[in-house]
Design an enzyme around this catalytic site. Structure first.
Site, mmCIF file in Angstrom:
data_model
loop_
_atom_site.group_PDB
_atom_site.id
_atom_site.type_symbol
_atom_site.label_atom_id
_atom_site.label_comp_id
_atom_site.label_asym_id
_atom_site.label_seq_id
_atom_site.Cartn_x
_atom_site.Cartn_y
_atom_site.Cartn_z
ATOM 1 N N VAL A 7 11.595 -7.168 9.583
ATOM 2 C CA VAL A 7 12.109 -6.285 9.436
ATOM 3 C C VAL A 7 11.721 -5.497 10.928
ATOM 4 O O VAL A 7 10.536 -4.251 10.773
ATOM 5 C CB VAL A 7 12.940 -5.101 8.014
ATOM 6 N N LEU A 37 6.689 3.544 1.304
ATOM 7 C CA LEU A 37 7.846 1.855 1.300
ATOM 8 C C LEU A 37 8.586 2.421 2.988
ATOM 9 O O LEU A 37 9.214 3.415 2.643
ATOM 10 C CB LEU A 37 8.323 1.457 -0.014
ATOM 11 N N SER A 78 6.462 -0.523 10.025
ATOM 12 C CA SER A 78 5.547 -0.103 9.323
ATOM 13 C C SER A 78 4.922 0.334 9.207
ATOM 14 O O SER A 78 5.775 1.827 9.770
ATOM 15 C CB SER A 78 4.435 -0.879 10.736
ATOM 16 N N GLY A 119 11.205 -2.906 5.290
ATOM 17 C CA GLY A 119 10.500 -4.299 4.992
ATOM 18 C C GLY A 119 9.841 -4.668 3.802
ATOM 19 O O GLY A 119 10.202 -5.936 3.165
ATOM 20 N N HIS A 120 9.168 -3.218 3.643
ATOM 21 C CA HIS A 120 8.645 -4.019 2.142
ATOM 22 C C HIS A 120 10.292 -4.378 1.030
ATOM 23 O O HIS A 120 9.996 -4.848 -0.017
ATOM 24 C CB HIS A 120 7.975 -2.453 1.642
ATOM 25 N N GLN A 171 -2.286 -12.922 8.230
ATOM 26 C CA GLN A 171 -2.496 -12.371 6.351
ATOM 27 C C GLN A 171 -1.703 -13.190 5.818
ATOM 28 O O GLN A 171 -2.820 -13.346 4.437
ATOM 29 C CB GLN A 171 -2.206 -10.347 5.737
ATOM 30 N N ASP A 182 3.094 -9.541 9.211
ATOM 31 C CA ASP A 182 0.978 -9.703 9.096
ATOM 32 C C ASP A 182 1.371 -10.969 8.975
ATOM 33 O O ASP A 182 0.769 -11.442 8.028
ATOM 34 C CB ASP A 182 1.156 -8.903 7.917
ATOM 35 N N MET A 235 0.755 -1.409 0.147
ATOM 36 C CA MET A 235 0.169 0.278 0.087
ATOM 37 C C MET A 235 1.096 1.381 -0.674
ATOM 38 O O MET A 235 0.448 2.768 0.294
ATOM 39 C CB MET A 235 -0.491 -0.193 1.684
ATOM 40 N N GLY A 236 2.063 1.082 0.024
ATOM 41 C CA GLY A 236 3.070 2.300 -0.596
ATOM 42 C C GLY A 236 3.376 2.241 0.690
ATOM 43 O O GLY A 236 3.252 1.840 1.937
HETATM 44 O O1 PAF Z 1 0.193 -6.149 3.819
HETATM 45 C C1 PAF Z 1 -0.217 -4.819 2.814
HETATM 46 O O2 PAF Z 1 0.090 -3.869 2.927
HETATM 47 C C2 PAF Z 1 -1.911 -5.109 2.329
HETATM 48 O O3 PAF Z 1 -3.050 -6.399 3.525
HETATM 49 C C3 PAF Z 1 -1.928 -5.629 1.224
HETATM 50 C C4 PAF Z 1 -1.413 -6.755 0.944
HETATM 51 C C5 PAF Z 1 -1.019 -4.959 -0.065
HETATM 52 C C6 PAF Z 1 -2.517 -5.403 0.285
HETATM 53 O O4 PAF Z 1 -3.361 -4.373 0.203
#
Ligand code: PAF
Length: 282
Positions: free
Chosen positions: A176, A33, A185, A36-37, A153, A150, A30-31
């Site tokens: 991370v 960043l 986060s 972690g991303h 998730q 997550d 979801m940007g």
């Molecule tokens: O973990 C996230 O950032 C969101 O839940 C995801 C997996 C991009 C779905 O919108």
């Protein structure tokens, strides 16, 4: 690095990569960043020929009183970070494309979505699985990367992929952390300086739980008591849940027989923070 804004363009770019025999890696985000991303994108770059990262703040996974309207974004900074890594494509669809007027289809994984975060965020997982399925259908990756912060998730996405026979391998990647132990986060940006100090209690509570288990403690009640005391001892914190549970079903455990997931969600000021670890009896 290509910036792709339409579903049609993303589909044809992926189809071309597949036709060239390339392995496609996908990192949905979801940007805003953080490391972690970026660790997910690096892993994808290391094992795939073509990495696509999506940035889409998915309205379907936010509840009515949640932070959809204030979710942090900085597309320019995200673009620079991904370009520096060598990512091949960034997919930036808009809401009107992802959920056009008259949109009616949602995907729901049952049972495990009713536990932990699903209790206080009833719309969350339905929104996540819906958008992830849509993104997987558009990008058609061979591998898709998700963070273990997550963890629920990740389990829910894995279940959907398995139950719906999707041709993608879901890869989970380690949490991370900041130098002081706070899990990275995008929502950490909501924390004031004082809240940032309070927020360290999540990592400390997990560390305490881990060391109790290492010393032979198996009683969930005793572990939870210690963890609650650490979190409640910090100002500006409100516990959503702390759980010692089965790592696959998320059902609460009374005793740790061999392995357990310890997970918590804590509201610190405006930020709802989550963290977790797996513990194994020695
Ligand atoms: O973990 C996230 O950032 C969101 O839940 C995801 C997996 C991009 C779905 O919108």
């Amino acid at each position: 690095m290509e910036i792709i804004r339409t579903i049609a363009e993303m589909k044809s770019r992926s189809a071309a990569a597949r036709a060239d025999g390339k392995t496609i890696g996908f990192v949905p985000t979801m940007g805003y960043l953080h490391e972690g991303h970026l660790s997910l994108a690096r892993r994808s770059l290391a094992c795939c020929d073509f990495t696509a990262v999506s940035i889409f703040v998915n309205p379907a996974q936010f509840g009515e009183n949640e932070d959809l309207g204030s979710y942090p974004t900085d597309i320019e900074s995200d673009r620079r970070k991904l370009e520096a890594l060598g990512v091949q494509a960034v997919f930036l669809p808009d809401r009107a494309q992802m959920y056009p007027a008259g949109y009616k289809t949602y995907v729901n994984v049952e049972e495990i979505t009713g536990k932990l975060c699903g209790k206080s965020r009833p719309a969350f997982f339905r929104g996540v699985t819906t958008v992830v399925l849509k993104l997987l259908n558009i990008v058609r990756p061979h591998l898709a990367f998700f963070g273990e912060k997550d963890r629920q998730q990740l389990a829910v996405v894995r279940k959907m992929v398995d139950d719906l026979n999707l041709d993608v391998t879901v890869v989970g990647m380690p949490i991370v952390r900041e130098a002081d132990g706070l899990a990275m986060s995008s929502r950490n940006v909501y924390l004031s300086a004082e809240e940032r100090v309070s927020a360290r209690c999540l990592g400390r509570a997990l560390e305490t739980a881990r060391s109790l288990v290492q010393k032979g403690e198996t009683s969930a009640e005793k572990i939870l008591r210690e963890m609650r005391a650490i979190v409640s001892g910090e100002p500006r914190t409100h516990i959503d849940y702390i759980s010692v549970c089965d790592a696959e079903t998320f059902v609460d455990l009374d005793e740790i027989a061999d392995k357990a997931l310890i997970a918590l969600a804590v509201q610190v000021g405006k930020a709802r923070l989550i963290d977790n670890c797996i513990v194994e009896k020695s």
